[in-house]
Design a protein around this motif. Structure first.
Motif, PDB file in Angstrom:
ATOM      1  N   LYS A 178       7.220  -7.461 -10.010  1.00 30.29           N
ATOM      2  CA  LYS A 178       6.009  -6.733 -10.376  1.00 30.29           C
ATOM      3  C   LYS A 178       5.594  -5.875  -9.184  1.00 30.29           C
ATOM      4  CE  LYS A 178       3.065 -10.580  -8.870  1.00 30.29           C
ATOM      5  NZ  LYS A 178       4.192 -11.226  -8.166  1.00 30.29           N
ATOM      6  N   ARG A 179       4.507  -5.161  -9.348  1.00 31.45           N
ATOM      7  CA  ARG A 179       3.994  -4.310  -8.280  1.00 31.45           C
ATOM      8  C   ARG A 179       3.770  -5.135  -7.010  1.00 31.45           C
ATOM      9  NH1 ARG A 179       1.284   0.640  -7.824  1.00 31.45           N
ATOM     10  NH2 ARG A 179      -0.354   0.760  -6.241  1.00 31.45           N
ATOM     11  N   GLY A 180       4.270  -4.616  -5.899  1.00 34.80           N
ATOM     12  CA  GLY A 180       4.080  -5.270  -4.611  1.00 34.80           C
ATOM     13  C   GLY A 180       5.206  -6.185  -4.194  1.00 34.80           C
ATOM     14  N   ASP A 181       6.128  -6.482  -5.100  1.00 35.40           N
ATOM     15  CA  ASP A 181       7.264  -7.315  -4.732  1.00 35.40           C
ATOM     16  C   ASP A 181       8.300  -6.483  -3.974  1.00 35.40           C
ATOM     17  OD1 ASP A 181       6.085  -9.494  -5.917  1.00 35.40           O
ATOM     18  OD2 ASP A 181       7.139  -9.242  -7.831  1.00 35.40           O
ATOM     19  N   LEU A 182       9.208  -7.168  -3.308  1.00 33.51           N
ATOM     20  CA  LEU A 182      10.213  -6.509  -2.476  1.00 33.51           C
ATOM     21  C   LEU A 182      11.600  -6.768  -3.048  1.00 33.51           C
ATOM     22  CD1 LEU A 182       8.869  -7.573   1.042  1.00 33.51           C
ATOM     23  CD2 LEU A 182       8.437  -5.423  -0.157  1.00 33.51           C
TER      24      LEU A 182
ATOM     25  N   ALA B 132       2.458  -0.560   5.972  1.00 42.20           N
ATOM     26  CA  ALA B 132       1.588  -0.565   4.797  1.00 42.20           C
ATOM     27  C   ALA B 132       0.905  -1.916   4.632  1.00 42.20           C
ATOM     28  CB  ALA B 132       2.386  -0.208   3.544  1.00 42.20           C
ATOM     29  N   MET B 133       1.658  -2.989   4.845  1.00 42.43           N
ATOM     30  CA  MET B 133       1.054  -4.320   4.741  1.00 42.43           C
ATOM     31  C   MET B 133       0.015  -4.554   5.831  1.00 42.43           C
ATOM     32  SD  MET B 133       4.029  -6.990   3.576  1.00 42.43           S
ATOM     33  CE  MET B 133       4.766  -6.910   1.945  1.00 42.43           C
ATOM     34  N   MET B 134       0.315  -4.104   7.046  1.00 42.72           N
ATOM     35  CA  MET B 134      -0.638  -4.284   8.143  1.00 42.72           C
ATOM     36  C   MET B 134      -1.978  -3.645   7.810  1.00 42.72           C
ATOM     37  SD  MET B 134      -0.262  -3.183  12.170  1.00 42.72           S
ATOM     38  CE  MET B 134      -0.548  -1.413  11.928  1.00 42.72           C
ATOM     39  N   MET B 135      -1.943  -2.464   7.197  1.00 42.65           N
ATOM     40  CA  MET B 135      -3.178  -1.751   6.875  1.00 42.65           C
ATOM     41  C   MET B 135      -3.893  -2.356   5.669  1.00 42.65           C
ATOM     42  SD  MET B 135      -3.243   0.212   9.394  1.00 42.65           S
ATOM     43  CE  MET B 135      -4.798   0.991   8.975  1.00 42.65           C
TER      44      MET B 135
ATOM     45  N   TYR C 272      -1.454  -2.765  -0.792  1.00 42.56           N
ATOM     46  CA  TYR C 272      -0.559  -2.184   0.209  1.00 42.56           C
ATOM     47  C   TYR C 272       0.427  -1.202  -0.419  1.00 42.56           C
ATOM     48  CZ  TYR C 272       4.044  -4.422  -0.463  1.00 42.56           C
ATOM     49  OH  TYR C 272       5.283  -4.781  -0.916  1.00 42.56           O
ATOM     50  N   VAL C 273       0.713  -1.328  -1.694  1.00 43.57           N
ATOM     51  CA  VAL C 273       1.632  -0.404  -2.352  1.00 43.57           C
ATOM     52  C   VAL C 273       1.032   1.004  -2.392  1.00 43.57           C
ATOM     53  CG1 VAL C 273       2.993   0.064  -4.413  1.00 43.57           C
ATOM     54  CG2 VAL C 273       2.526  -2.295  -3.741  1.00 43.57           C
ATOM     55  N   ALA C 274      -0.260   1.101  -2.660  1.00 44.63           N
ATOM     56  CA  ALA C 274      -0.926   2.397  -2.652  1.00 44.63           C
ATOM     57  C   ALA C 274      -0.889   3.014  -1.254  1.00 44.63           C
ATOM     58  CB  ALA C 274      -2.369   2.248  -3.128  1.00 44.63           C
ATOM     59  N   ILE C 275      -0.994   2.182  -0.232  1.00 45.61           N
ATOM     60  CA  ILE C 275      -0.896   2.684   1.141  1.00 45.61           C
ATOM     61  C   ILE C 275       0.514   3.206   1.394  1.00 45.61           C
ATOM     62  CG2 ILE C 275      -1.094   2.079   3.582  1.00 45.61           C
ATOM     63  CD1 ILE C 275      -3.069  -0.126   2.733  1.00 45.61           C
ATOM     64  N   ALA C 276       1.520   2.463   0.978  1.00 43.18           N
ATOM     65  CA  ALA C 276       2.902   2.902   1.154  1.00 43.18           C
ATOM     66  C   ALA C 276       3.145   4.241   0.466  1.00 43.18           C
ATOM     67  CB  ALA C 276       3.866   1.848   0.618  1.00 43.18           C
TER      68      ALA C 276
END
Length: 283
Positions: A227-231, A199-202, A168-172
């Protein structure tokens, strides 16, 4: 009892309420609601039936909703996707649809027919749901023909059973430089929590809509574990960690979706909003 329920996620008023809340709230009347779909590229959702009110969020084309009331040209609805409740013009709704695909790029045009040289009818955001009824090809470009009218570039769509990909990070990151919009939830304008949710939905992850809701999503972690993907959260704000040092966020500083180091953001935001209030992982 109504004070314990979030009005953003529960349809209740003194005169009318969702029948599913009958044992939790008092109302003059309870209704089950009727199913419908969003009929416009983007529906602004407000807390009251008043165009002068700021928007809380947006619903995308083809999203399923439940209508609890139609009155004076407005409808009081709840989204099936994330449960958000609000008002929108009744004309922006249609009968329930049966989407076959959804838009998988930040924005895509709908043309009158399979010809990219023609003036588009409108544009759709990533996450919009469409019903494909046919295909056509013009000069090697493949189009999907839509039940709602018009044609869209086929490679900009994926079946509703699929997702763009699992990261989802790449989508964001595809939304970089998209304008910031308070309450926005689309490729035309988006806010911090809208970016996270869309982004998460997709990527097949069901996330709540607003940053205070997302601050209870997943599990809490320590800053040194990010790390990658954390908020990362501040009061009223959320950002997506692209790696251990860099984050993506829709923000009112650049008024865009931007990339920024976590340390720079902490220093810049701190004087006004304080230090981060927490770090969470959705995984």
């Amino acid at each position: 009892m109504t004070d314990i329920l979030d009005r953003r996620l529960n349809a209740f008023r003194p005169d009318l309420a969702d029948e599913r809340l009958a044992e939790r709230v008092q109302a003059e009347r309870y209704v089950g609601g009727e199913p419908a779909s969003i009929a416009v590229p983007l529906a602004n959702i407000r807390p009251e039936a008043d165009r002068a009110r700021n928007i809380d969020t947006q619903f995308l084309f083809g999203e399923p909703v439940r209508i609890f009331e139609r009155r004076d040209g407005w409808a009081w609805v709840q989204a099936e996707e994330d449960g958000y409740v609000g008002y929108l013009p009744e004309a922006e709704l249609t009968a329930p649809t049966a989407p076959t695909h959804w838009i998988s790029v930040p924005r895509s045009f709908v043309y009158p027919d399979a010809e990219l040289r023609k003036v588009p009818l409108h544009a759709l955001s990533m996450g919009s749901r469409i019903e494909v009824v046919g295909e056509a090809e013009t000069r090697g470009t493949r189009y999907f023909l839509l039940k709602s009218g018009g044609a869209i570039i086929a490679r900009h769509c994926v079946p509703v059973s699929d997702y763009v990909h699992s990261d989802y990070v790449a989508i964001a990151a595809e939304f970089l430089n998209t304008p910031y919009l308070w309450g926005g939830r689309s490729g035309f304008g988006i806010d911090c929590s809208g970016l996270v949710q869309l982004a998460m939905m997709m990527a097949g992850i069901k996330a709540p809509r607003d940053s205070d809701m997302q601050a209870a999503f997943g599990r809490e972690i320590e800053r040194h574990d990010v790390k990658r993907g954390d908020l990362v959260f501040w009061k009223g704000h959320v950002a997506i960690m692209e790696d251990r040092e860099t984050m993506l966020h829709a923000n009112g500083n650049t008024m865009t979706v931007a990339r920024e180091t976590l340390e720079a953001a902490i220093e810049r935001i701190g004087w006004l909003y304080g230090q981060p209030t927490g770090f969470r992982t959705p995984y």
